[in-house]
Design a protein around this motif. Structure first.
Motif, PDB file in Angstrom:
ATOM      1  N   THR A  81       0.830  -1.203   0.000  1.00 13.22           N
ATOM      2  CA  THR A  81       0.000   0.000   0.000  1.00 13.22           C
ATOM      3  C   THR A  81       0.866   1.255   0.000  1.00 13.22           C
ATOM      4  OG1 THR A  81      -1.809  -1.126   1.150  1.00 13.22           O
ATOM      5  CG2 THR A  81      -1.750   1.280   1.291  1.00 13.22           C
ATOM      6  N   LYS A  85       1.003   4.092  -3.018  1.00 17.21           N
ATOM      7  CA  LYS A  85       0.851   5.527  -2.763  1.00 17.21           C
ATOM      8  C   LYS A  85       1.992   6.319  -3.405  1.00 17.21           C
ATOM      9  CE  LYS A  85      -1.207   9.013  -0.736  1.00 17.21           C
ATOM     10  NZ  LYS A  85      -2.560   9.446  -1.156  1.00 17.21           N
ATOM     11  N   GLN A  89       1.633   9.080  -6.492  1.00 18.86           N
ATOM     12  CA  GLN A  89       2.134  10.455  -6.428  1.00 18.86           C
ATOM     13  C   GLN A  89       3.020  10.770  -7.632  1.00 18.86           C
ATOM     14  OE1 GLN A  89       3.992  10.341  -2.566  1.00 18.86           O
ATOM     15  NE2 GLN A  89       2.117  10.929  -1.485  1.00 18.86           N
ATOM     16  N   ASP A 136      -5.595   3.865  -0.392  1.00 10.98           N
ATOM     17  CA  ASP A 136      -5.489   5.319  -0.241  1.00 10.98           C
ATOM     18  C   ASP A 136      -5.197   6.005  -1.573  1.00 10.98           C
ATOM     19  OD1 ASP A 136      -5.580   7.722   1.105  1.00 10.98           O
ATOM     20  OD2 ASP A 136      -3.472   7.668   1.723  1.00 10.98           O
ATOM     21  N   VAL A 137      -5.922   5.577  -2.619  1.00  9.43           N
ATOM     22  CA  VAL A 137      -5.796   6.190  -3.941  1.00  9.43           C
ATOM     23  C   VAL A 137      -7.198   6.349  -4.532  1.00  9.43           C
ATOM     24  CG1 VAL A 137      -3.479   5.315  -4.427  1.00  9.43           C
ATOM     25  CG2 VAL A 137      -5.466   3.928  -5.037  1.00  9.43           C
TER      26      VAL A 137
END
Length: 239
Positions: A81, A85, A89, A136-137
């Protein structure tokens, strides 16, 4: 009358600066590709560890899965994960559909691992939105050209998850767990029914979705064999 250019002489109509400019663009694209591949290679390496842990489900008794497989698997997924992330980015600086083929396979592998672990833990299927929250995307972006999880990524991962569960069904029987194939059978049938509701345009996805029916048949054969042998447990799983 126009005099032809001498052999070996450069044409006055071709400016060498054109090719210098093209080489600059090639170098820029290669730098982007190298940048993205650095993250993808890290994700791939971590993914091999996750897959190695998950492969234990085929020779681990069900009551030992939590400690022996799921706990270390979730730890490995946590590391993936973080890498996803970082990839997001970096990739969000560039046009998504120009570069997404670089990471598609590894992203789908992460999603499939999440789906499989969660199903083994509580029997539920993660939604696309829940996958995005866990990694978390963003998911399924329409108005922004940035890194995201696509619907196709999610569905292709799901076909891999179904294949792995179909493989688990006979192995669970070998380990003496006669309830697990029934749980798997219900789940894969539900997923197959869901796929039949979709009007798929992506050729690869359509072929993979069509292949789910073979996983359904494989699990059905296991359940049928258990039925013939009188080994189907009288539990809510059979209702």
């Amino acid at each position: 009358m126009t005099t032809p250019a001498l052999a070996g002489s450069s044409s006055p109509h071709v400016d060498p600066a054109i090719f210098s400019s093209l080489q600059t663009k090639i170098d820029q694209e290669q730098a982007i590709r190298d940048e993205l591949r650095t993250h993808v290679e890290a994700l791939s390496k971590q993914g091999r560890l996750t897959q190695s842990i998950l492969s234990r489900i085929h020779n681990t008794p069900t009551d030992e899965l939590e400690a022996s497989v799921l706990a270390p698997c979730y730890d490995a997924l946590l590391e993936q994960t973080k890498t996803v992330k970082e990839l997001a980015q970096s990739a969000s600086q560039y046009p998504f559909y120009k570069w997404n083929s670089i990471w598609q396979r590894d992203i789908q592998a992460v999603i499939s691992s999440l789906q499989l672990c969660d199903w083994l833990k509580d029997g539920n299927l993660l939604t696309l939105e829940e996958v995005g929250q866990r990694l978390d995307v963003p998911v399924n972006l329409k108005s922004e050209d940035a890194f995201h999880i696509t619907v196709e990524d999610y569905l292709l991962a799901l076909t891999s998850t179904i294949e792995e569960l179909a493989r688990l069904a006979p192995n669970a029987v070998t380990l003496g767990d006669y309830a697990r194939p029934l749980q798997i059978s219900k789940f894969v049938k539900d997923v197959h029914a869901g796929f039949q509701l979709l009007n798929l345009k992506n050729d690869i996805l359509r072929r993979r979705a069509d292949g789910v029916k073979y996983s359904v048949k494989k699990v059905e054969d296991v359940v049928y064999d258990l039925s013939l042998r009188g080994l189907i447990p009288k539990t809510p799983a059979t209702e």
